[in-house]
Scaffold this motif. Structure first.
Motif, mmCIF file in Angstrom:
data_model
loop_
_atom_site.group_PDB
_atom_site.id
_atom_site.type_symbol
_atom_site.label_atom_id
_atom_site.label_comp_id
_atom_site.label_asym_id
_atom_site.label_seq_id
_atom_site.Cartn_x
_atom_site.Cartn_y
_atom_site.Cartn_z
ATOM 1 N N GLY A 182 10.156 4.496 10.333
ATOM 2 C CA GLY A 182 10.611 3.168 10.729
ATOM 3 C C GLY A 182 9.523 2.142 10.459
ATOM 4 N N LEU A 183 9.698 1.353 9.409
ATOM 5 C CA LEU A 183 8.665 0.392 9.025
ATOM 6 C C LEU A 183 8.437 -0.644 10.121
ATOM 7 N N ASP A 184 9.513 -1.156 10.706
ATOM 8 C CA ASP A 184 9.384 -2.197 11.732
ATOM 9 C C ASP A 184 8.576 -1.678 12.924
ATOM 10 N N ARG A 185 8.910 -0.474 13.373
ATOM 11 C CA ARG A 185 8.196 0.093 14.525
ATOM 12 C C ARG A 185 6.728 0.324 14.194
ATOM 13 N N MET A 186 6.464 0.810 12.993
ATOM 14 C CA MET A 186 5.080 1.089 12.621
ATOM 15 C C MET A 186 4.252 -0.193 12.605
ATOM 16 N N ILE A 187 4.801 -1.253 12.016
ATOM 17 C CA ILE A 187 4.064 -2.523 11.976
ATOM 18 C C ILE A 187 3.906 -3.086 13.389
ATOM 19 N N MET A 188 4.918 -2.913 14.230
ATOM 20 C CA MET A 188 4.830 -3.362 15.620
ATOM 21 C C MET A 188 3.621 -2.733 16.316
ATOM 22 N N LEU A 189 3.444 -1.422 16.115
ATOM 23 C CA LEU A 189 2.327 -0.737 16.758
ATOM 24 C C LEU A 189 0.995 -1.107 16.107
ATOM 25 N N PRO A 208 -6.030 11.477 12.634
ATOM 26 C CA PRO A 208 -6.594 12.831 12.494
ATOM 27 C C PRO A 208 -5.903 13.604 11.386
ATOM 28 N N ASN A 209 -6.638 14.481 10.753
ATOM 29 C CA ASN A 209 -6.084 15.329 9.706
ATOM 30 C C ASN A 209 -6.541 16.766 9.955
ATOM 31 N N PRO A 210 -5.659 17.641 10.382
ATOM 32 C CA PRO A 210 -4.229 17.409 10.558
ATOM 33 C C PRO A 210 -3.915 16.712 11.885
ATOM 34 N N ILE A 211 -2.745 16.106 11.935
ATOM 35 C CA ILE A 211 -2.229 15.533 13.183
ATOM 36 C C ILE A 211 -1.758 16.684 14.066
ATOM 37 N N PRO A 212 -2.053 16.645 15.365
ATOM 38 C CA PRO A 212 -1.603 17.726 16.258
ATOM 39 C C PRO A 212 -0.093 17.928 16.186
ATOM 40 N N ASP A 236 4.805 20.912 3.578
ATOM 41 C CA ASP A 236 4.573 20.031 2.424
ATOM 42 C C ASP A 236 4.896 18.574 2.769
ATOM 43 N N VAL A 237 6.016 18.373 3.470
ATOM 44 C CA VAL A 237 6.409 17.012 3.856
ATOM 45 C C VAL A 237 5.407 16.441 4.853
ATOM 46 N N ILE A 238 5.022 17.254 5.814
ATOM 47 C CA ILE A 238 4.060 16.800 6.827
ATOM 48 C C ILE A 238 2.729 16.440 6.183
ATOM 49 N N GLU A 239 2.282 17.252 5.241
ATOM 50 C CA GLU A 239 0.964 17.039 4.631
ATOM 51 C C GLU A 239 0.893 15.717 3.878
ATOM 52 N N VAL A 240 1.911 15.401 3.074
ATOM 53 C CA VAL A 240 1.863 14.166 2.295
ATOM 54 C C VAL A 240 1.975 12.951 3.213
ATOM 55 N N ASN A 241 2.733 13.075 4.296
ATOM 56 C CA ASN A 241 2.854 11.962 5.237
ATOM 57 C C ASN A 241 1.589 11.764 6.059
ATOM 58 N N GLU A 242 0.893 12.828 6.359
ATOM 59 C CA GLU A 242 -0.383 12.686 7.076
ATOM 60 C C GLU A 242 -1.394 11.922 6.229
ATOM 61 N N ARG A 243 -1.430 12.222 4.951
ATOM 62 C CA ARG A 243 -2.373 11.497 4.081
ATOM 63 C C ARG A 243 -1.954 10.036 3.923
ATOM 64 N N MET A 244 -0.637 9.793 3.856
ATOM 65 C CA MET A 244 -0.156 8.425 3.730
ATOM 66 C C MET A 244 -0.485 7.612 4.981
ATOM 67 N N LEU A 245 -0.229 8.189 6.154
ATOM 68 C CA LEU A 245 -0.536 7.489 7.405
ATOM 69 C C LEU A 245 -2.023 7.228 7.541
ATOM 70 N N ARG A 250 0.832 -1.211 0.000
ATOM 71 C CA ARG A 250 0.000 0.000 0.000
ATOM 72 C C ARG A 250 0.864 1.258 0.000
ATOM 73 N N LEU A 251 1.966 1.221 0.728
ATOM 74 C CA LEU A 251 2.883 2.362 0.739
ATOM 75 C C LEU A 251 3.417 2.638 -0.666
ATOM 76 N N ARG A 252 3.829 1.576 -1.326
ATOM 77 C CA ARG A 252 4.355 1.741 -2.696
ATOM 78 C C ARG A 252 3.289 2.340 -3.618
#
Length: 601
Positions: free
Chosen positions: A546-553, A280-284, A259-268, A163-165
């Motif tokens: 960190g992909l490993d940490r994200m999947i862990m959570l 949440p969008n936006p993330i605090p 700009d970096v924060i915005e694209v990552n918020e949508r990805m997350l 999905r990330l790709r």
């Protein structure tokens, strides 16, 4: 003797079958979970990565739903972890539905059986929520990975990466691979080094991140890059750290922080929607300074309160030397309020004191407010009743509360109370794994003082852009310069971080000067990057998750070892392959390497 698959082709995985397939003749393959002979009928649970399916072997003359005596005898020999292929008819279990199985409404009436591979008795049961010690499971990781709960975590990882790709590709990012064999640039964690046979005495370094190469890609005009990047750091391990790890790396041109924060918020938001979590969008957002003042951490867990309170002004001039001494030395006095814990036994309070000492505290002062309002305190005799009352009020203390205080330099106080609030939250079971609190921490200090080297070092890396308004401070007060850096935090865990990069020659030169890198050393370490910057470099910024940490959570695992197929343990070794290990003398001779044993200290 083991049989083969010749002439057979698997038609379905186990849980791909349902009541809609009743009457069909199918071919399934997998491992025997367990087999039970009920006298004339054998019930076998077949397992593959999708789940379990019940197979029935019944001896009889009806070739459409039973087996001959030879096949039945073969079925009697089945044991756990045998690999088998079964041909049979899907039938309904009618009144015997098993609600605990996804395929509990159906079963396969076998007509053919092939034993593709026999198995010894495994050293531990292949079952979910295994109680077997982790070291034994890691030694036989290929068996451990057969457990359904562990398989689900690894499969979720695969789905998330796919999905990330897809998301990043749709956003105009290009997936580009960067080198694994790099030049060592010793800033930050220790490198893993690889000796070169062709260049005796020279070494490659495995990448701690693709940082320099992704900046070069921006210089090359690719505009938006990403990579599911394998990275390596030779440092001590924790539950959420491995010597080799994977990060979702990205870099963007002609952008700033938002700009970096915005694209990552949508990805997350898209990624976490796969587990039913709404991001949440936006993330605090919270500045680094606010995070440290309120939570004592630059990766605060905001699922619970117990925030730090600065009581320095309240206790200034009091009779308690521990407080006043800290203030005289430029430190602070801060506290946390453990609501409802005023009756905590002294033994448990003493345990908290010892815990605090592990993070640099010389001790821990406390006020236990009893249910009747009386105070039990470790320092009341040094203060007046009015001073104690003012302190309790400043801490919002109520009957039944436990107030804990640390006094020292800010760094120590933050570290002590930040970890103490987490320890108390763990003990009180306040950390809800089903709650997902995201937070951006911004405006980190650009630099931090290294007591050992007696110089400033980059808090992130030396290519991080200072805040525009703080640029003059590089000459006058470098310690106060804030960076255009940002971390994404989830439940007290840093998911990733990034920054806007320096792209002007004069700012980069000043940065190297402030951290004590001479022009010669900077050229030696980063010459190829600095050279590229002479030929037109766009403003650019990036982030790595960190992909490993994200999947862990996402999977609510206790450790990233549960979401990595073949992880290392705390000493960076692999219990299964026994790596690292010695190599042949011939190999060492080819590399011009001699092993020198360190003397024990």
């Amino acid at each position: 003797m083991a049989e083969t698959m010749k002439g057979l082709k698997r038609s379905h995985r186990c849980t791909e079958l349902s009541a809609a397939n009743v009457g069909e003749v199918v071919t399934v393959m997998g491992w025997v979970q367990k087999s039970r002979n009920k006298g004339g009928i054998i019930f076998t649970d077949l397992r593959d990565r999708s789940g379990l399916l019940q197979i029935i072997f019944e001896e009889g003359d009806d070739a459409s739903c039973s087996v001959d005596s030879e096949t039945f005898a073969k079925a009697e020999s089945l044991r756990s972890e045998f690999v088998i292929a079964v041909v049979g008819k899907v039938t309904s279990r009618e009144g015997n539905t098993n609600e605990n199985m996804k395929t509990g409404a159906i079963e396969i009436r076998a007509t053919q059986l092939r034993i593709l591979s026999e198995a010894q008795t495994p050293p531990f049961p292949i079952e979910a929520d295994s109680k077997t010690k982790e070291d034994l499971r890691l030694k036989y990781r290929y068996l451990d990975l057969r457990r359904p709960d562990l398989q689900e975590k690894i499969m979720m990882r695969s789905r998330v990466v796919a999905r990330l790709r897809e998301f990043l590709t749709n956003e105009g990012f290009l997936e580009i691979e960067t080198p694994i064999l790099n030049k060592s640039t010793p800033e930050g964690a220790r490198d893993y080094l690889v000796p070169s046979r062709v260049h005796p005495g020279n070494f490659y370094a495995l990448p701690q991140s693709p940082q320099i190469f992704k900046q070069l890609l921006m210089c090359s005009g690719f505009d938006r890059y990403f990579q599911i990047a394998k990275c390596f750091r030779d440092e001590d391990l924790r539950a959420d750290r491995q010597p080799e790890f994977t990060q979702v790396d990205m870099e963007l041109s002609f952008v700033d922080v938002d700009d970096v924060i915005e694209v990552n918020e949508r990805m997350l938001k898209e990624i976490f929607a796969t587990i039913g979590v709404e991001v949440p969008n936006p993330i605090p957002r919270m500045t680094w300074q606010e995070a440290m003042d309120r939570f004592g951490s630059d990766k605060p867990d905001t699922r619970f309160g117990m925030e730090l309170v600065n009581v320095s002004e309240v206790v200034a001039g009091c009779g308690f030397g521990v407080f006043t001494g800290a203030l005289e030395n430029g430190g602070s006095v801060r506290g946390i309020n453990a609501k409802g814990q005023g009756e905590m036994p002294r033994k448990k309070i003493d345990a908290l004191v010892e815990f605090a000492k592990g993070f640099g505290a010389k001790g821990l002062a406390y006020i236990a407010i009893q249910s009747d309002g009386t105070l039990k305190s470790s320092f009341a005799k040094f203060m007046t009743e009015e001073q104690m009352a003012a302190l309790v009020k400043a801490m919002d203390g109520e009957n039944g509360d436990l107030l804990l205080f640390a006094a020292d330099k800010n760094k120590v106080v933050w570290d002590v109370l930040g970890n103490l609030r987490l320890e108390i939250a763990r003990n009180l079971e306040l950390l809800d794994k089903n709650q997902y609190n995201f937070l951006w921490v911004t405006e980190f200090p650009l630099l931090e003082w290294d007591e050992e080297d007696n110089r400033f070092v980059a808090m992130h890396h030396p290519f991080t852009m200072p805040m525009d308004e703080d640029l003059p401070l590089l000459d006058t007060d470098p310690g106060k310069v804030r960076a255009k850096a940002y971390d994404i935090v989830l439940n007290g865990t840093e998911l990733g971080g990034g920054s806007v990069r320096i792209f002007q020659d004069d700012v980069q030169a000043k940065m190297f000067e402030v951290i004590g890198l001479s022009k010669e050393v900077a050229e030696e370490r980063f010459g190829f990057l600095l050279s590229a910057f002479k030929y037109g470099v766009p403003p650019h910024a990036g982030l790595a998750l960190g992909l490993d940490r994200m999947i862990m959570l996402m999977t609510q695992a206790d450790s990233i070892r549960e979401v990595i197929a073949f992880p290392k343990v705390k000493d960076a070794s692999c219990l299964m392959t026994e790596a690292p290990n010695i190599v042949d003398e011939v190999q060492l001779e080819e590399l011009g390497i001699a092993i020198v044993k360190k003397e024990e200290e």
